[in-house]
Scaffold this motif. Sequence first.
Motif, PDB file in Angstrom:
ATOM      1  N   LYS A  43       0.837  -1.210   0.000  1.00  0.00           N
ATOM      2  CA  LYS A  43       0.000   0.000   0.000  1.00  0.00           C
ATOM      3  C   LYS A  43       0.872   1.260   0.000  1.00  0.00           C
ATOM      4  O   LYS A  43       0.684   2.162  -0.801  1.00  0.00           O
ATOM      5  CB  LYS A  43      -0.897  -0.023   1.246  1.00  0.00           C
ATOM      6  CG  LYS A  43      -2.073   0.934   1.173  1.00  0.00           C
ATOM      7  CD  LYS A  43      -2.947   0.814   2.391  1.00  0.00           C
ATOM      8  CE  LYS A  43      -2.509   1.866   3.409  1.00  0.00           C
ATOM      9  NZ  LYS A  43      -3.102   1.690   4.727  1.00  0.00           N
ATOM     10  N   TYR A  44       1.858   1.275   0.868  1.00  0.00           N
ATOM     11  CA  TYR A  44       2.706   2.474   0.969  1.00  0.00           C
ATOM     12  C   TYR A  44       3.538   2.678  -0.296  1.00  0.00           C
ATOM     13  O   TYR A  44       3.756   3.810  -0.724  1.00  0.00           O
ATOM     14  CB  TYR A  44       3.615   2.389   2.207  1.00  0.00           C
ATOM     15  CG  TYR A  44       2.965   2.987   3.424  1.00  0.00           C
ATOM     16  CD1 TYR A  44       3.339   4.237   3.903  1.00  0.00           C
ATOM     17  CD2 TYR A  44       1.952   2.313   4.094  1.00  0.00           C
ATOM     18  CE1 TYR A  44       2.728   4.795   5.005  1.00  0.00           C
ATOM     19  CE2 TYR A  44       1.332   2.851   5.211  1.00  0.00           C
ATOM     20  CZ  TYR A  44       1.727   4.100   5.668  1.00  0.00           C
ATOM     21  OH  TYR A  44       1.113   4.662   6.755  1.00  0.00           O
ATOM     22  N   LYS A  45       3.994   1.576  -0.871  1.00  0.00           N
ATOM     23  CA  LYS A  45       4.782   1.704  -2.102  1.00  0.00           C
ATOM     24  C   LYS A  45       3.934   2.312  -3.209  1.00  0.00           C
ATOM     25  O   LYS A  45       4.365   3.184  -3.956  1.00  0.00           O
ATOM     26  CB  LYS A  45       5.294   0.322  -2.534  1.00  0.00           C
ATOM     27  CG  LYS A  45       6.669   0.030  -1.963  1.00  0.00           C
ATOM     28  CD  LYS A  45       7.298  -1.179  -2.601  1.00  0.00           C
ATOM     29  CE  LYS A  45       8.601  -1.491  -1.886  1.00  0.00           C
ATOM     30  NZ  LYS A  45       8.921  -2.899  -1.901  1.00  0.00           N
ATOM     31  N   ASN A  46       2.708   1.829  -3.309  1.00  0.00           N
ATOM     32  CA  ASN A  46       1.811   2.339  -4.355  1.00  0.00           C
ATOM     33  C   ASN A  46       1.492   3.804  -4.124  1.00  0.00           C
ATOM     34  O   ASN A  46       1.469   4.603  -5.060  1.00  0.00           O
ATOM     35  CB  ASN A  46       0.519   1.514  -4.413  1.00  0.00           C
ATOM     36  CG  ASN A  46       0.807   0.133  -4.982  1.00  0.00           C
ATOM     37  OD1 ASN A  46       1.808  -0.062  -5.672  1.00  0.00           O
ATOM     38  ND2 ASN A  46      -0.050  -0.833  -4.681  1.00  0.00           N
ATOM     39  N   GLU A  47       1.254   4.163  -2.846  1.00  0.00           N
ATOM     40  CA  GLU A  47       0.927   5.567  -2.547  1.00  0.00           C
ATOM     41  C   GLU A  47       2.105   6.478  -2.866  1.00  0.00           C
ATOM     42  O   GLU A  47       1.940   7.577  -3.355  1.00  0.00           O
ATOM     43  CB  GLU A  47       0.539   5.722  -1.070  1.00  0.00           C
ATOM     44  CG  GLU A  47      -0.931   5.429  -0.838  1.00  0.00           C
ATOM     45  CD  GLU A  47      -1.308   5.496   0.635  1.00  0.00           C
ATOM     46  OE1 GLU A  47      -0.623   6.190   1.401  1.00  0.00           O
ATOM     47  OE2 GLU A  47      -2.288   4.819   1.000  1.00  0.00           O
ATOM     48  N   LYS A  48       3.298   5.936  -2.591  1.00  0.00           N
ATOM     49  CA  LYS A  48       4.504   6.763  -2.819  1.00  0.00           C
ATOM     50  C   LYS A  48       4.689   7.092  -4.291  1.00  0.00           C
ATOM     51  O   LYS A  48       5.250   8.127  -4.648  1.00  0.00           O
ATOM     52  CB  LYS A  48       5.745   6.058  -2.256  1.00  0.00           C
ATOM     53  CG  LYS A  48       6.873   7.052  -1.980  1.00  0.00           C
ATOM     54  CD  LYS A  48       7.862   6.523  -0.998  1.00  0.00           C
ATOM     55  CE  LYS A  48       8.979   7.500  -0.737  1.00  0.00           C
ATOM     56  NZ  LYS A  48       8.574   8.726  -0.055  1.00  0.00           N
ATOM     57  N   LYS A  49       4.203   6.193  -5.141  1.00  0.00           N
ATOM     58  CA  LYS A  49       4.319   6.462  -6.585  1.00  0.00           C
ATOM     59  C   LYS A  49       3.499   7.692  -6.958  1.00  0.00           C
ATOM     60  O   LYS A  49       3.820   8.416  -7.887  1.00  0.00           O
ATOM     61  CB  LYS A  49       3.799   5.255  -7.379  1.00  0.00           C
ATOM     62  CG  LYS A  49       4.788   4.122  -7.426  1.00  0.00           C
ATOM     63  CD  LYS A  49       4.227   2.964  -8.224  1.00  0.00           C
ATOM     64  CE  LYS A  49       4.930   1.682  -7.873  1.00  0.00           C
ATOM     65  NZ  LYS A  49       4.140   0.497  -8.159  1.00  0.00           N
ATOM     66  N   ILE A  50       2.422   7.922  -6.219  1.00  0.00           N
ATOM     67  CA  ILE A  50       1.526   9.052  -6.548  1.00  0.00           C
ATOM     68  C   ILE A  50       1.882  10.276  -5.694  1.00  0.00           C
ATOM     69  O   ILE A  50       2.000  11.377  -6.198  1.00  0.00           O
ATOM     70  CB  ILE A  50       0.053   8.651  -6.291  1.00  0.00           C
ATOM     71  CG1 ILE A  50      -0.266   7.395  -7.118  1.00  0.00           C
ATOM     72  CG2 ILE A  50      -0.904   9.772  -6.677  1.00  0.00           C
ATOM     73  CD1 ILE A  50      -1.497   6.670  -6.659  1.00  0.00           C
TER      74      ILE A  50
ATOM     75  N   THR B 102       4.808  10.507   0.859  1.00  0.00           N
ATOM     76  CA  THR B 102       4.335   9.371   1.654  1.00  0.00           C
ATOM     77  C   THR B 102       5.511   8.793   2.446  1.00  0.00           C
ATOM     78  O   THR B 102       6.582   8.541   1.861  1.00  0.00           O
ATOM     79  CB  THR B 102       3.754   8.260   0.738  1.00  0.00           C
ATOM     80  OG1 THR B 102       2.744   8.834  -0.063  1.00  0.00           O
ATOM     81  CG2 THR B 102       3.175   7.104   1.539  1.00  0.00           C
ATOM     82  N   PRO B 103       5.350   8.587   3.760  1.00  0.00           N
ATOM     83  CA  PRO B 103       6.493   8.047   4.523  1.00  0.00           C
ATOM     84  C   PRO B 103       6.817   6.612   4.093  1.00  0.00           C
ATOM     85  O   PRO B 103       5.973   5.937   3.500  1.00  0.00           O
ATOM     86  CB  PRO B 103       5.993   8.082   5.976  1.00  0.00           C
ATOM     87  CG  PRO B 103       4.516   8.160   5.887  1.00  0.00           C
ATOM     88  CD  PRO B 103       4.160   8.798   4.586  1.00  0.00           C
ATOM     89  N   VAL B 104       8.045   6.186   4.423  1.00  0.00           N
ATOM     90  CA  VAL B 104       8.401   4.805   4.089  1.00  0.00           C
ATOM     91  C   VAL B 104       7.804   3.875   5.144  1.00  0.00           C
ATOM     92  O   VAL B 104       7.704   4.241   6.316  1.00  0.00           O
ATOM     93  CB  VAL B 104       9.928   4.588   4.018  1.00  0.00           C
ATOM     94  CG1 VAL B 104      10.489   5.161   2.740  1.00  0.00           C
ATOM     95  CG2 VAL B 104      10.621   5.164   5.237  1.00  0.00           C
ATOM     96  N   TYR B 105       7.432   2.702   4.737  1.00  0.00           N
ATOM     97  CA  TYR B 105       6.888   1.729   5.669  1.00  0.00           C
ATOM     98  C   TYR B 105       7.783   0.489   5.631  1.00  0.00           C
ATOM     99  O   TYR B 105       7.938  -0.137   4.584  1.00  0.00           O
ATOM    100  CB  TYR B 105       5.447   1.357   5.277  1.00  0.00           C
ATOM    101  CG  TYR B 105       4.814   0.397   6.256  1.00  0.00           C
ATOM    102  CD1 TYR B 105       4.097   0.869   7.345  1.00  0.00           C
ATOM    103  CD2 TYR B 105       4.969  -0.974   6.112  1.00  0.00           C
ATOM    104  CE1 TYR B 105       3.543   0.000   8.261  1.00  0.00           C
ATOM    105  CE2 TYR B 105       4.431  -1.854   7.025  1.00  0.00           C
ATOM    106  CZ  TYR B 105       3.714  -1.361   8.101  1.00  0.00           C
ATOM    107  OH  TYR B 105       3.184  -2.229   9.011  1.00  0.00           O
ATOM    108  N   ALA B 106       8.377   0.159   6.747  1.00  0.00           N
ATOM    109  CA  ALA B 106       9.274  -0.998   6.850  1.00  0.00           C
ATOM    110  C   ALA B 106      10.134  -1.149   5.590  1.00  0.00           C
ATOM    111  O   ALA B 106      10.024  -2.140   4.871  1.00  0.00           O
ATOM    112  CB  ALA B 106       8.480  -2.272   7.113  1.00  0.00           C
ATOM    113  N   PRO B 107      11.010  -0.144   5.323  1.00  0.00           N
ATOM    114  CA  PRO B 107      11.745  -0.147   4.052  1.00  0.00           C
ATOM    115  C   PRO B 107      12.637  -1.368   3.837  1.00  0.00           C
ATOM    116  O   PRO B 107      12.956  -1.706   2.702  1.00  0.00           O
ATOM    117  CB  PRO B 107      12.579   1.127   4.119  1.00  0.00           C
ATOM    118  CG  PRO B 107      12.623   1.495   5.566  1.00  0.00           C
ATOM    119  CD  PRO B 107      11.356   1.022   6.159  1.00  0.00           C
TER     120      PRO B 107
END
Length: 420
Positions: free
Chosen positions: A202-209, A213-218
């Motif tokens: 979810k976070y990766k997808n949000e970061k694309k837009i 968006t903060p990183v989540y468990a990078p």
Amino acid sequence: MSFDRINEKLNILADAAKYDVSCASSGSDRKNKNKGLGNASKMGICHSYTQDGRCVSLLKILLTNHCIFDCAYCVTRKSNDVKRAAFKVQEVVDLTINFYRRNYIEGLFLSSGIFKNADFTMERLVAVAKKLRKEENFNGYIHLKSIPGASDELMYEAGLYADRLSVNIEIPTKKGLKLLAPDKRREDFLKPMNTVKNEIVKYKNEKKIIKSTPVYAPAGQSTQMIVGASGESDKDIMYASSFFYKNFKLKRVYYSGYVPISNDSRLPSLGSPVPMLRENRLYQTDWLLRFYGFEVQELLNEPHPNLDVEVDPKLSWALRNLDYFPVNVNTANRQMLARVPGLGMQSVYKIIQARKFRGLNWDHLKKIGVALNRARYFLICNSVDFEKRDLTSAQIRSLIIQKTNSKYQGFYNNQLSLFN
Ligand code: SF4
């Protein structure tokens, strides 16, 4: 709290944490920001281990070694008569910052026994990470061990502050888990893993837009399995690994040979540790699954439930599948080259680059770094001699074993240094 008491706690809780080997920190690129402390993208973190498995560049501790569970294989189990201790949240924060400032560590690996329930414990682990990030502006590496059965909300929060999360599967089979860890349920591992997997996506997808968006468990999530505690085969272990890699997108599975610690009749007897070579073969197999395009069923199956201790798993597979060979090094595709014993992925890459300019022969392959002592029986190239001729797999195996000037030969307790 006196220095002596903190020191005593540190001794107890660092010693209890040494059995967990799943603390590699690869994969995080958290940068230093706001002139804070630390930088998880800095190279050299957490890839060194002392002989007893302790990671030298992380502060590796338990929050507590009190535990309500009684897993037979664990020193922290409630029935074990050991000295107990517990850190307060602020104590772990202070230790991490002080050790960091003294250059002793570059991050924190924090695990825990279970205080009174999963959420009560997980809340405290999350609080440590949150304080480090929010109050101390700490940007170093943080690996939090998730407590089986922790709620989705806490798992979600944990991923906002930690670089890596992990839940230890410990025992690869349901039967073994029931026998050795009767308080634990398989679902309690799967649920947090699933939450973390979904949040990462979810976070990766949000970061694309939205770039902010903060990183989540990078650094993703990982797990550890204990090898040799419940009579499981290598097939049981690697099928479980393959399941977790595929379904939970794990970054790593770690394999930790069981260290006999008690006289419990359900466990291997004292003085019979798992040979380190078994661990190494499992890591090699894991590597083949993740980077070499092998499916687990090709390497381990009903007729071959355990890995060959004498030869590495790729060579073992090749010897059982001689029909695929010889492979022409000048024309074979990448997938097939990756299956040739003695060829690592770097060599495969170099071969593909080099053969654009000329046909390769044995000398070229040697310069590229191919382990010809194994590869020569499975390859043809621009040289007339081909070693396999009409040799059987038993003959090839015996020739390779004879010629392998391996320091491991005959004493299987040492660690392999290279894998091709
Ligand atoms: S729950 Fe974890 S810490 Fe507690 S006994 Fe089991 S393995 Fe050990």
